[in-house]
Enzyme design. Structure first.
Site, short mmCIF file in Angstrom:
data_model
loop_
_atom_site.label_atom_id
_atom_site.label_comp_id
_atom_site.label_asym_id
_atom_site.label_seq_id
_atom_site.Cartn_x
_atom_site.Cartn_y
_atom_site.Cartn_z
N ASP A 6 85.86 -109.65 19.42
CA ASP A 6 85.13 -109.47 20.67
C ASP A 6 84.79 -110.83 21.28
O ASP A 6 83.88 -111.52 20.82
CB ASP A 6 83.85 -108.67 20.39
CG ASP A 6 83.11 -108.30 21.67
OD1 ASP A 6 83.67 -108.52 22.77
OD2 ASP A 6 81.99 -107.78 21.57
N ASP B 162 87.18 -110.53 28.25
CA ASP B 162 86.47 -109.88 27.15
C ASP B 162 87.41 -108.95 26.38
O ASP B 162 87.79 -107.89 26.89
CB ASP B 162 85.28 -109.10 27.70
CG ASP B 162 84.46 -108.40 26.63
OD1 ASP B 162 84.72 -108.63 25.44
OD2 ASP B 162 83.56 -107.63 26.99
#
Length: 342
Positions: free
Chosen positions: A17, A218
């Site tokens: 992440d 992201d």
């Protein structure tokens, strides 16, 4: 991503992440845990595990905005993600092993109360690759030179790739280098996206001079969010190019869906290009539509509403070797035919 914690190494998996910073795994004793296929990490079995105490001068419990001191002097963390997944637990140090390399005294989260939307995967937690002090990217900066790279395959049954350090330098023909902006204490990697185009039609985004950027890159977000006006224009163009009747998403989340059978019949999708300040990146057609449930394929770009932030999610990064270099604050995109072959 496969990695290991502790001494002896305990193998586990985490979702990478780039939009968050704390690396954590589910831990015993588990007050509330989601199902995972591998055993849950038990810190009692690691000789190198050490709970972070608030009065320990070697550990700064104010290192991150999600850390706090409990009444019993233990440094704890509490992270809530945009999809309302949440993890609470102890902050600790332990040995982190990635591939053949081991790193001692890495700050990690030991999650005792966890709720996650990704609980149908093998993952036991999150590998935080954002850029604030708690991130392993910041903690291991000297060892990896501020460099990491990933390559996402569009097929869930195919391997993807991640590397750190000198193996993560992305160069060569067709590489596009985009400037990154990082703000103090913020885990996000910001880019400036000037416009999106579908076919020959261009849709500009607002870029305010006072902002660090207008879109976050992201890997932990499974769609790409864009301003509603930009999305509406792109949706109209897609509908002009695709000679089939749209259908509704049964979940009511995706805004442009077609029969999966129609999408597999060889539809030629229009070219979609993200025009960044620094260069253009053509999105892979294999990441544009996803079968969200049986028989329904939906566009992986959606409008944002309450959030108010554009996000370049993982589907828009498939079929690219994406390299982050935090020494020069840039992210590189290099087309990759098969992400499993690095």
């Amino acid at each position: 991503m496969e990695y290991a914690i502790g001494t002896p190494p305990f193998e586990t998996y985490g979702l990478i992440d780039t939009g968050s910073d704390v690396t954590w795994t589910q831990c015993e004793p588990c007050i509330h845990c989601f199902p995972q296929s591998l055993p849950i990490f038990d810190p009692k079995h690691s000789k190198s595990y050490k709970t972070a105490m608030c009065n320990d001068s070697s550990i700064n419990c104010s290192l991150d905005y999600v850390f706090y001191c409990s009444n019993d002097n233990v440094c704890r963390y509490d992270v809530i993600y945009n999809d309302y997944s949440r993890t609470l637990g102890d902050v600790a140090t332990d040995t982190l092993t990635i591939g053949d390399a081991s790193f001692k005294n890495v700050l990690l989260g030991c999650g005792h109360q966890n709720k996650a939307k990704f609980s149908n995967t093998t993952a036991s937690g999150i590998v935080g690759l954002g850029y604030s002090n708690a991130s392993i990217i910041k903690q291991l900066r000297e060892q990896i030179g501020g460099k990491f790279a990933h390559c996402f395959s569009p097929q869930s049954d195919s391997k993807s790739y991640i590397s750190f350090g000198t193996d993560a330098i992305v160069t060569g023909p067709d590489t596009v280098i985009i400037p990154l902006t990082i703000t103090t204490g913020d885990p996000f990697y910001w880019l400036v996206l000037d416009s999106m185009s579908v076919g020959n039609k261009n849709f500009p985004l607002e870029v305010r001079p006072e902002d660090a950027g207008n879109i976050i890159i992201d890997s932990g977000t499974t769609v790409t969010f864009l301003p509603p006006n930009v999305f509406d224009g792109m949706k109209s163009e897609f509908m002009k190019h695709i000679d089939h009747t749209p259908i509704d998403d049964p979940q009511g989340f995706f805004q442009l869906c077609y029969s999966a059978t129609a999408m597999k019949s060889g539809i030629k999708l229009p070219k979609v290009v993200a025009h960044f300040s620094g260069g253009d990146v053509e999105l892979s057609p294999r990441g544009l539509f996803e079968e969200v449930e049986e028989g329904v394929s939906c566009l992986t770009i959606v409008p944002y509403y309450s959030m108010g932030t554009s996000i370049l999610g993982s589907p828009s990064q498939v079929d690219y070797l994406v390299g982050f270099d935090l020494e020069i604050n840039a992210v590189s995109f290099k087309p990759a035919a098969d992400c499993s072959k690095f």
